[in-house]
Design an enzyme around this catalytic site. Structure first.
Site, short mmCIF file in Angstrom:
data_model
loop_
_atom_site.label_atom_id
_atom_site.label_comp_id
_atom_site.label_asym_id
_atom_site.label_seq_id
_atom_site.Cartn_x
_atom_site.Cartn_y
_atom_site.Cartn_z
N GLN A 1 4.10 -11.80 -12.81
CA GLN A 1 3.77 -11.04 -11.60
C GLN A 1 5.08 -10.74 -10.85
O GLN A 1 6.07 -10.39 -11.48
CB GLN A 1 2.77 -11.80 -10.72
N GLY B 1 -5.10 -13.80 -4.36
CA GLY B 1 -3.88 -14.19 -3.67
C GLY B 1 -3.27 -13.08 -2.85
O GLY B 1 -2.74 -13.31 -1.76
N GLU C 1 -15.99 -9.22 -2.91
CA GLU C 1 -15.38 -10.18 -3.84
C GLU C 1 -16.48 -10.76 -4.73
O GLU C 1 -17.52 -11.19 -4.23
CB GLU C 1 -14.67 -11.29 -3.06
N CYS D 1 8.59 -11.62 7.65
CA CYS D 1 8.98 -10.82 8.81
C CYS D 1 9.73 -9.60 8.29
O CYS D 1 10.82 -9.74 7.74
CB CYS D 1 9.88 -11.72 9.68
N GLY E 1 2.34 -6.30 -10.15
CA GLY E 1 1.58 -5.42 -9.25
C GLY E 1 0.68 -4.45 -9.98
O GLY E 1 -0.52 -4.42 -9.75
#
Length: 564
Positions: free
Chosen positions: A136, A182, A202, A413, A495
């Site tokens: 991933q 996740g 889901e 952030c 992705g």
């Protein structure tokens, strides 16, 4: 060593991994303790989706190839010297070589295939033979921090959607989406933070329950009527996890003439074999069929995706702001005959690219001490160093109030080229003077401005047509290695799945030393600067202006930049 109780070397239900806290080292220095703790943190049961199978998130995104490889990586990191580098090939530790103290301690390559063979069929053959691992993005590069890792990016996207479609006012509006894994699990919290209500479909009830426990979703429903009633009855933005299959729920909304304000999806559609439940199947049937006939599962999953995407297109036609959230579901539907699957945009070109042009992306850090106070102190430092960004301050306040830490305390952030190096230096100084109890590591998602080539996601619709050029993430990885990041990774297929992306990651340890300060000045400048370079090279004016302001040396553009 723990005896395996299963023929699959990747599965061991007896193992429970948690990163050490405090200042006692298992490794020989913080530069090797840092990757050791972050690897273990990726497999913490409070962090990983299926830790017993080494799966961190995103379908089958793993931290190590099998348990034998995991144990050997830990063993090597505990003995690694500060002039040695460990090489990891698709989750397997394959070599330790002499380098120097400012070189990365770990170099990782995951899931990379020669382009002609870069598809799920070939990968799955290698994976079954134990020759490869799907990394991933942050699973195999050991910097996953739980759902918080994508909350802010999702929040920023929802804020941008509100500005573009609803004059900045999200209250009273609702979002329909699929997937609470996740990555997808971040959506409900991000939506309510941005002022939207949300129904998230889901098929795995345990995932809804987990998001309820951790505060990412507010309520659970088992029918569309129940979910809609919850949203209508609430005076404030509310998120609902709806138990069901997106391929059933999305078209049912079309049939019932119910149109959400916003539609997106974060199911694991990038991996049709392991990540998407075919319409009409139970979880048990899917698990069984995978062992019998993989091609049948893939075909059924892609046919179901086509149904879901057609419903998304229908809802878009009715006025819903519809966006692809980067899981390649449009491509899967296109391959199943939905010719206009790409009629709704990806989220990066629609909302995120202007940020990428200034090197702004998902900067994140984790406190190796395990003490939340270390994160709260760094939150305050960010506010001090970036005083004139109320949007960022609001994010930090909301994050502290509403986001539960998973595993080692961490913060994400979104900041750019102008600020990353300054923040890194400040954190390093805080470690040096004892304000923080232990070092912090700074990393990022591979979804960043200069570190990914993904024509159906981050580099979709580049203005010069260079969507598929993957030299850029390779150059990013090479430059971060040369600059002295603590570990550097180069992956394929994150992705959006095999054949559709290449991307790189870096993590740097702030241990309070002068050497770390020098490494930080190189890495945390160069890393986002490659994103500004990449977008300036593609012709984006915002990136060119940023390159000029930050005095980047871009040989083919310098003359033009001087004239700006």
């Amino acid at each position: 060593m723990t005896e395996h109780h299963n023929s699959d070397p990747r599965l061991d239900t007896t193992r429970e991994i948690r990163a050490p806290h405090g200042t006692t080292l298992r490794a020989k220095s913080w530069l090797t303790e840092a990757p050791l703790r972050m690897l273990m943190n990726n497999l913490d049961p409070d962090v990983a989706e299926h830790p017993h199978a080494l799966v961190v998130y995103g379908g089958i995104g793993r931290a190590a190839r099998d348990w034998k490889c995991y144990d050997k990586i830990v063993e090597v990191l505990e003995r690694l010297e500060d002039d040695q580098t460990l090489l990891v090939q698709s989750g397997k530790p394959v070599g330790v070589f002499p380098t120097h103290k400012n070189a990365p301690r770990v170099l990782i390559a995951n899931s990379n295939l020669v382009p002609h063979w870069a598809n799920w069929e070939h990968f799955n053959e290698l994976d079954k033979e134990g020759l490869m691992m799907y990394g991933q993005m942050t699973a195999g590069s050991w910097i996953y921090i739980g759902s918080q890792g994508i909350v802010q990016g999702t929040y920023e996207t929802f804020v941008a959607i509100a500005k573009k479609h609803f004059q900045g006012e999200a209250n009273g509006k609702w979002v329909l989406t699929g997937g609470l894994g996740g990555m997808g699990g971040a959506q409900p919290l991000a939506a309510t933070m941005a002022g939207f209500s949300m129904i998230a479909v889901e098929c795995d009830e345990s995932r809804i329950d987990y998001r309820l426990r951790t505060g990412y979703v507010d309520r659970k429903a088992t029918s569309i009527d129940e979910a809609m009633a919850m949203i209508k009855e609430s005076d404030t933005p509310i998120s609902v996890g709806l138990l069901g299959n997106a391929a059933d729920v999305f078209p049912e909304l079309v049939e019932r003439n119910i149109t959400p304000d916003v539609v997106t999806d974060q199911t694991s559609a990038h991996d049709p074999l392991n990540g998407y439940l075919p319409q009409g199947w139970t979880m048990e049937k899917a698990a069984q069929e995978r062992t019998i006939d993989e091609a049948k599962v893939v075909k059924a999953a892609k046919q179901s995706m086509a149904i879901q995407v057609q419903a998304m297109l229908d809802l878009q036609y009715r006025g819903a702001a519809t966006v692809d959230y980067g899981n390649n579901i449009r491509q899967m539907a296109l391959e199943e005959g939905v010719e206009n699957a790409f009629d709704f945009p990806g989220f990066v070109p629609a909302y995120i690219r202007p940020l990428f042009c200034e090197g702004v992306g998902p900067f994140r850090w984790a406190a190796l001490s395990g003490d939340p106070e270390d994160i709260y102190k760094t939150d305050q430092k960010v506010k001090e160093l970036i005083p004139d960004n109320p949007h960022l301050h609001n994010w930090l306040d909301m994050a502290r109030e509403r986001i539960q830490f998973q595993g080692l305390p961490a913060r994400i952030c979104w900041v750019g080229l102008k600020d990353r190096e300054r923040l890194g230096q400040a954190f390093n100084e805080m470690v040096k003077n004892g304000e923080l109890k232990a070092p912090v590591v700074i990393g990022r998602d591979h979804l960043d401005s200069g570190s990914v080539a993904s024509p159906n996601r981050e580099t979709e619709g580049m203005m010069d047509g260079s969507d598929a050029v993957s030299d850029w993430p390779l150059l990013n990885a090479l430059l971060n290695t040369a600059g002295g990041a603590t570990w550097v990774s180069l992956h394929h297929g994150g992705g959006v799945g095999m054949g559709f992306s290449q991307h790189s990651g870096m993590v740097i340890c702030c241990d309070g030393s002068e050497d770390a300060s020098q490494r930080i000045s190189r890495v945390l400048h160069n890393d986002p600067a490659t994103g500004v370079m990449r977008h300036a090279d593609a012709g984006y004016d915002i990136a060119k202006q940023c390159a000029k302001e930050q005095k980047l040396d871009l040989p083919m553009l310098n003359e033009e930049l001087r004239r700006l």
